[in-house]
Design a protein around this motif. Structure first.
Motif, PDB file in Angstrom:
ATOM      1  N   ARG A  21      -2.933  -4.863  -3.347  1.00 33.17           N
ATOM      2  CA  ARG A  21      -2.190  -5.731  -4.262  1.00 33.17           C
ATOM      3  C   ARG A  21      -3.155  -6.420  -5.224  1.00 33.17           C
ATOM      4  O   ARG A  21      -2.903  -6.485  -6.435  1.00 33.17           O
ATOM      5  CB  ARG A  21      -1.398  -6.771  -3.482  1.00 33.17           C
ATOM      6  N   ASP A  23       0.611   2.875  -3.748  1.00 27.20           N
ATOM      7  CA  ASP A  23       1.460   3.172  -2.596  1.00 27.20           C
ATOM      8  C   ASP A  23       1.206   2.270  -1.394  1.00 27.20           C
ATOM      9  O   ASP A  23       1.943   2.329  -0.425  1.00 27.20           O
ATOM     10  CB  ASP A  23       1.256   4.630  -2.153  1.00 27.20           C
ATOM     11  N   SER A  24       0.169   1.465  -1.443  1.00 26.19           N
ATOM     12  CA  SER A  24      -0.242   0.684  -0.281  1.00 26.19           C
ATOM     13  C   SER A  24       0.316  -0.739  -0.308  1.00 26.19           C
ATOM     14  O   SER A  24       0.394  -1.373  -1.362  1.00 26.19           O
ATOM     15  CB  SER A  24      -1.771   0.616  -0.233  1.00 26.19           C
ATOM     16  N   ASP A  25       0.657  -1.233   0.878  1.00 32.88           N
ATOM     17  CA  ASP A  25       1.139  -2.602   1.030  1.00 32.88           C
ATOM     18  C   ASP A  25       0.018  -3.580   1.381  1.00 32.88           C
ATOM     19  O   ASP A  25       0.280  -4.767   1.571  1.00 32.88           O
ATOM     20  CB  ASP A  25       2.201  -2.674   2.139  1.00 32.88           C
ATOM     21  N   ASP A  67      -3.061  -6.197   1.298  1.00 35.79           N
ATOM     22  CA  ASP A  67      -3.362  -7.302   0.380  1.00 35.79           C
ATOM     23  C   ASP A  67      -4.433  -6.922  -0.634  1.00 35.79           C
ATOM     24  O   ASP A  67      -4.347  -7.296  -1.805  1.00 35.79           O
ATOM     25  CB  ASP A  67      -3.806  -8.538   1.167  1.00 35.79           C
ATOM     26  N   GLY A  74       5.121  -4.841  -6.291  1.00 36.25           N
ATOM     27  CA  GLY A  74       6.158  -5.864  -6.216  1.00 36.25           C
ATOM     28  C   GLY A  74       6.701  -6.212  -7.588  1.00 36.25           C
ATOM     29  O   GLY A  74       6.032  -6.002  -8.604  1.00 36.25           O
ATOM     30  N   ALA A 118       4.454   0.425  -3.693  1.00 36.54           N
ATOM     31  CA  ALA A 118       4.370  -0.903  -3.098  1.00 36.54           C
ATOM     32  C   ALA A 118       4.267  -1.993  -4.156  1.00 36.54           C
ATOM     33  O   ALA A 118       4.074  -3.147  -3.830  1.00 36.54           O
ATOM     34  CB  ALA A 118       3.170  -0.964  -2.163  1.00 36.54           C
TER      35      ALA A 118
END
Length: 147
Positions: free
Chosen positions: A59, A52-54, A56, A19, A17
């Motif tokens: 991130r 692997d996580s989307d 917030d 970006g 995940a």
């Protein structure tokens, strides 16, 4: 057909995940960041790494890891910084220490105990030879056979 096959093959690849705006220009630092991120749990998803996580929060943790690496921290220092901030739960693989010892010992002990219980339960089920009839029981049986 080839397009379907290519799509199926791509589905087996790991999806990260991270970006494009998070990726560090230094390839060595980015590789270290990915290694650290793969061992940190997403506190929202719980069974995914932050890599692997989307979510917030994941991130934010990925950015935090990269910031600490750019600041000159070692991998252990970055990991310890995150643990100090969020607790050991953030680690996908808990450390072996006094308070996590039960986590490391419980599974093998339960497995061995379960196997032992099954073995003992099977041994108890062995069929024993019937006991000899008493004289009174033989007489009752003889009366039944006559009738």
């Amino acid at each position: 057909m080839r397009l379907v096959l290519a799509a199926l093959l791509l589905m087996g690849l790991p999806v990260h995940a991270v970006g494009p705006d998070e990726i560090l220009p230094d390839a060595a630092l980015e590789q270290r960041a990915r290694a650290i991120s793969s061992g940190l749990r997403c506190l929202v998803c719980q069974n995914q790494s932050i890599d692997d996580s989307d979510a917030d929060l994941a991130r934010d943790l990925r950015i935090l890891v990269r910031e600490r690496l750019v600041a000159g921290d070692t991998d252990k220092e970055v990991e310890q910084y995150v643990v100090d901030r969020y607790g050991e739960y953030v680690l996908l693989n808990p450390r072996l220490s006094g308070h996590t010892l039960i986590l490391w010992i419980a599974a093998p002990v339960l497995l061995i105990g379960g196997i032992g219980w099954i073995v003992l339960a099977r041994r108890r089920k062995t069929v024993q030879a019937p006991a000899e009839l008493t004289a009174e029981e033989q007489a009752a049986l003889a009366n039944l056979e006559r009738d």
